[in-house]
Structures are given as structure tokens and as C-alpha cells.
Write a protein that holds these residues in place. Structure first.
Motif, PDB file in Angstrom:
ATOM      1  N   GLN A 133       0.872  -1.168   0.000  1.00  9.24           N
ATOM      2  CA  GLN A 133       0.000   0.000   0.000  1.00  9.24           C
ATOM      3  C   GLN A 133       0.914   1.224   0.000  1.00  9.24           C
ATOM      4  O   GLN A 133       1.940   1.243   0.685  1.00  9.24           O
ATOM      5  CB  GLN A 133      -0.925   0.033   1.215  1.00  9.24           C
ATOM      6  CG  GLN A 133      -2.019  -1.020   1.185  1.00  9.24           C
ATOM      7  CD  GLN A 133      -2.985  -0.911   2.351  1.00  9.24           C
ATOM      8  OE1 GLN A 133      -2.815  -0.105   3.256  1.00  9.24           O
ATOM      9  NE2 GLN A 133      -4.019  -1.734   2.341  1.00  9.24           N
ATOM     10  N   PHE A 135       1.130   5.699  -0.047  1.00 15.81           N
ATOM     11  CA  PHE A 135       0.455   6.912   0.385  1.00 15.81           C
ATOM     12  C   PHE A 135       1.298   8.125   0.006  1.00 15.81           C
ATOM     13  O   PHE A 135       2.518   8.031  -0.119  1.00 15.81           O
ATOM     14  CB  PHE A 135       0.269   6.915   1.914  1.00 15.81           C
ATOM     15  CG  PHE A 135      -0.440   5.708   2.455  1.00 15.81           C
ATOM     16  CD1 PHE A 135      -1.802   5.744   2.730  1.00 15.81           C
ATOM     17  CD2 PHE A 135       0.245   4.524   2.692  1.00 15.81           C
ATOM     18  CE1 PHE A 135      -2.457   4.627   3.219  1.00 15.81           C
ATOM     19  CE2 PHE A 135      -0.405   3.400   3.177  1.00 15.81           C
ATOM     20  CZ  PHE A 135      -1.754   3.448   3.440  1.00 15.81           C
ATOM     21  N   ILE A 166      -2.375   4.652   9.466  1.00 12.67           N
ATOM     22  CA  ILE A 166      -2.585   4.718   8.024  1.00 12.67           C
ATOM     23  C   ILE A 166      -2.864   3.343   7.421  1.00 12.67           C
ATOM     24  O   ILE A 166      -3.425   3.237   6.329  1.00 12.67           O
ATOM     25  CB  ILE A 166      -1.397   5.375   7.285  1.00 12.67           C
ATOM     26  CG1 ILE A 166      -0.126   4.521   7.402  1.00 12.67           C
ATOM     27  CG2 ILE A 166      -1.158   6.786   7.807  1.00 12.67           C
ATOM     28  CD1 ILE A 166       1.000   4.976   6.476  1.00 12.67           C
ATOM     29  N   ARG A 167      -2.487   2.281   8.148  1.00  7.81           N
ATOM     30  CA  ARG A 167      -2.687   0.935   7.614  1.00  7.81           C
ATOM     31  C   ARG A 167      -2.761  -0.060   8.765  1.00  7.81           C
ATOM     32  O   ARG A 167      -2.033   0.069   9.754  1.00  7.81           O
ATOM     33  CB  ARG A 167      -1.536   0.550   6.675  1.00  7.81           C
ATOM     34  CG  ARG A 167      -1.669  -0.862   6.125  1.00  7.81           C
ATOM     35  CD  ARG A 167      -0.560  -1.253   5.184  1.00  7.81           C
ATOM     36  NE  ARG A 167      -0.836  -2.585   4.629  1.00  7.81           N
ATOM     37  CZ  ARG A 167      -0.065  -3.209   3.745  1.00  7.81           C
ATOM     38  NH1 ARG A 167       1.038  -2.637   3.293  1.00  7.81           N
ATOM     39  NH2 ARG A 167      -0.389  -4.417   3.302  1.00  7.81           N
ATOM     40  N   GLN A 260      -6.898   6.922   4.150  1.00  2.00           N
ATOM     41  CA  GLN A 260      -6.870   6.072   2.963  1.00  2.00           C
ATOM     42  C   GLN A 260      -7.688   6.654   1.820  1.00  2.00           C
ATOM     43  O   GLN A 260      -7.333   6.505   0.649  1.00  2.00           O
ATOM     44  CB  GLN A 260      -7.324   4.653   3.327  1.00  2.00           C
ATOM     45  CG  GLN A 260      -6.334   3.952   4.254  1.00  2.00           C
ATOM     46  CD  GLN A 260      -6.549   2.464   4.373  1.00  2.00           C
ATOM     47  OE1 GLN A 260      -7.500   1.904   3.840  1.00  2.00           O
ATOM     48  NE2 GLN A 260      -5.639   1.803   5.074  1.00  2.00           N
ATOM     49  N   TYR A 263      -5.292  10.016   0.851  1.00  2.00           N
ATOM     50  CA  TYR A 263      -3.855   9.979   0.598  1.00  2.00           C
ATOM     51  C   TYR A 263      -3.327   8.647   0.089  1.00  2.00           C
ATOM     52  O   TYR A 263      -2.158   8.568  -0.274  1.00  2.00           O
ATOM     53  CB  TYR A 263      -3.098  10.382   1.875  1.00  2.00           C
ATOM     54  CG  TYR A 263      -3.409  11.795   2.302  1.00  2.00           C
ATOM     55  CD1 TYR A 263      -2.911  12.887   1.601  1.00  2.00           C
ATOM     56  CD2 TYR A 263      -4.244  12.047   3.389  1.00  2.00           C
ATOM     57  CE1 TYR A 263      -3.206  14.188   1.974  1.00  2.00           C
ATOM     58  CE2 TYR A 263      -4.550  13.341   3.773  1.00  2.00           C
ATOM     59  CZ  TYR A 263      -4.030  14.404   3.065  1.00  2.00           C
ATOM     60  OH  TYR A 263      -4.344  15.694   3.440  1.00  2.00           O
ATOM     61  N   MET A 264      -4.140   7.601   0.059  1.00  2.00           N
ATOM     62  CA  MET A 264      -3.661   6.341  -0.498  1.00  2.00           C
ATOM     63  C   MET A 264      -3.629   6.439  -2.021  1.00  2.00           C
ATOM     64  O   MET A 264      -4.605   6.865  -2.646  1.00  2.00           O
ATOM     65  CB  MET A 264      -4.554   5.176  -0.073  1.00  2.00           C
ATOM     66  CG  MET A 264      -4.104   3.833  -0.638  1.00  2.00           C
ATOM     67  SD  MET A 264      -5.242   2.471  -0.218  1.00  2.00           S
ATOM     68  CE  MET A 264      -4.769   2.193   1.486  1.00  2.00           C
TER      69      MET A 264
END
Length: 288
Positions: A133, A135, A166-167, A260, A263-264
Motif C-alpha cells: 500500500q 500513500f 494509516i494501515r 486512505q 492519501y492512499m
């Protein structure tokens, strides 16, 4: 007050909280890590409070933790290479050894001047990754220190930036999804040249006229179960420390959804071209 301003203020408050946490619990690089490569390009300064890694056209540099851990929380403040950092990769990650290793990655992919960095995350279990993932940071990561956290406990892995999740990667071993739970890992960090892939798929190369490139690390802290020849400092059991059972409450789930959505820029669980025969099993299970 519009939603963008409110969100920016919230992120600022959360960043300040994370800074205070790291300042209160920081370790010492002289005591906690070893320079492993790069010679004089890696330097420990200010009585062990600051570590810098540099990259030139001869070599990059890196360090590793003196301790290995089986579950822990790791925090570090990091200021990335400023200016034209295209082709460079700065890292902070966990890894075990061997071909069937486990690994939990933070990688920061440089870019041309004025373009944003990419925060690249990945998780390997038994030598297999493919769980990326990516960002964009919501701040300039080159002008000031920001706190990056990997929290690894028996139930989940949480990536945080300035204490904002963030994850999350949950332990779904009961559902047939491999999870890094059996191999002790050390902390590693490096600054190296990856201009064959790092920036725009390798189209933008490292400009060596800008070398040396330098990234700075501060306020490193690791709290967890240390594994050594003498055994496991936690004796293989939970000992009541908050990180050992930490998850996401309602506010945390709202924050990670917002991050997410905003910004992902890449999620392997949405890449049907890469996985034409079906997404990985964990992608079909609850994320948070």
C-alpha cells in the motif's frame, strides 16, 4: 470552518501528541543500534540522539538494532532527503533472516524537486510479500522530523505516521492468511540508490550532482519482547503493556478511513489487473 481546515488542525494536534510521546520515551542510538554498512556515511551524533545516513555515487549506508524482537512497538522520528531526491529510497523496517523471512516495511521513495514523496508499505510472511500500500504524505517530510511507527502485536500490525494510523494488517491466520508471528525480527534502516524503479517506475534517475543525499533519524524507541540466546523477555506471554493488545477504536477507524480515502495512491487489494484470478484472501476480510 470547512472540512479541510478542520482536518488539517486535527492532524496538527495528533502530530504534536506523537512528538511528545517520542520525546518522552526516546532511546539512544549509541546503545540501541549498530552501523552495518556505508562506513563514514552513517554517523551517530549529539550523544546518541541523532543518526544520519548518507548516499553518494559509491555507496549508501544503514544500521540495525542490537536487539531482536518477537512483537513490539517501534517509533522513530525521520527527516527525509530534501530537494531532488529522485532515485533514492530511505527505509525503516523490521526483518528476520533467511529465504523464508518475515518483514514489515516503511520505505520512502524520493522524487524530483517539488514532487511529493511516496510512503511505501509492504508485509512479507515466509518470504512472500506482494502486500503493498502506498500513500502521499500530507506534509513536507523533508523540513522537519515526523514520527513513524510500526506496532506489531499478536493480533495485528499497525502503521502510524505522527500517531495517526494509516494501515492495519490483521492476524487472520485462522482464515488461512499467513501472519508474521513466529520469527524474531530486528529493526533495519538504510538510504540507498534504487533509480531503476523508485521514482516513476525508474524513468527518473538519481542526479549525482546533488550528492551526498542525507536523511536524519531521531528519538528511536523500541518497546517489546526481546529475543536472545537466553530466551524471550516476555516469556512468550502478554505482560499487560498497552501495545500488546492495541487496536483501533472508533476514532482510529475514522482516521484511517479518512487517510486512505485522501492519501492512499495504491492498494494491492484493489489491483484486479495484478491479481486476475482473484484478490488475496485477506482482501475479502474486514480491514479494520
Amino acid at each position: 470552518m470547512n472540512s479541510s481546515i478542520r482536518a488539517a488542525k486535527l492532524l496538527h494536534v495528533l502530530a504534536a501528541t506523537a512528538f511528545l510521546f517520542a520525546a518522552a520515551s526516546a532511546g539512544n542510538f549509541d546503545q540501541d543500534v549498530s552501523i552495518t554498512w556505508g562506513g563514514p556515511r552513517a554517523r551517530i551524533l549529539n550523544g546518541g540522539q541523532l543518526l544520519t545516513l548518507s548516499l553518494d555515487n559509491i555507496s549508501g549506508s544503514g544500521f540495525e538494532s542490537k536487539n531482536a524482537y518477537l512483537f513490539a512497538r517501534f517509533d522513530v522520528q525521520l527527516k527525509l532527503v530534501p530537494g531532488n531526491s529522485a532515485g533514492t529510497v530511505t527505509t525503516f523496517f523490521l526483518s528476520s533472516q533467511g529465504p523464508n523471512h518475515d518483514e514489515i516495511d516503511f520505505e520512502f521513495l524520493g522524487n524530483s524537486s517539488g514532487q511529493p514523496y511516496t510512503i511505501h508499505t509492504n508485509i512479507y510472511t515466509q518470504g512472500v510479500g506482494n502486500r503493498e500500500q502506498q500513500f502521499r504524505p500530507w506534509f513536507d517530510p523533508t523540513t522537519a522530523f515526523h514520527t513513524y511507527t510500526i506496532l506489531w502485536n499478536p493480533s495485528r500490525i499497525i502503521y502510524m505516521v505522527d500517531n495517526i494510523p494509516i494501515r492495519v494488517f490483521n492476524n487472520y491466520a485462522a482464515n488461512g492468511v499467513s501472519f508474521p508471528a513466529g520469527q524474531a525480527m530486528r529493526v533495519y534502516a538504510s538510504l540507498w540508490n534504487a533509480d531503476d524503479w523508485a521514482t516513476q517506475g525508474g524513468r527518473v534517475k538519481t542526479d549525482w550532482s546533488k550528492a551526498p543525499f542525507t536523511a536524519s533519524y531521531a528519538k528511536y524507541n523500541a518497546v517489546g519482547c526481546v529475543v536472545s540466546a537466553a530466551g524471550n523477555s516476555c516469556n512468550g506471554n502478554l505482560t499487560g503493556q498497552p501495545w500488546q493488545t492495541q487496536g483501533l477504536d472508533g476514532n482510529g477507524r475514522n482516521r484511517i478511513r479518512w487517510i486512505q480515502q485522501k492519501y492512499m495512491i495504491y492498494n494491492y487489494c484493489a489491483d484486479l489487473i495484478r491479481f486476475p484470478r482473484g484478490l488475496p484472501r485477506e482482501c475479502k476480510l474486514p480491514r479494520f
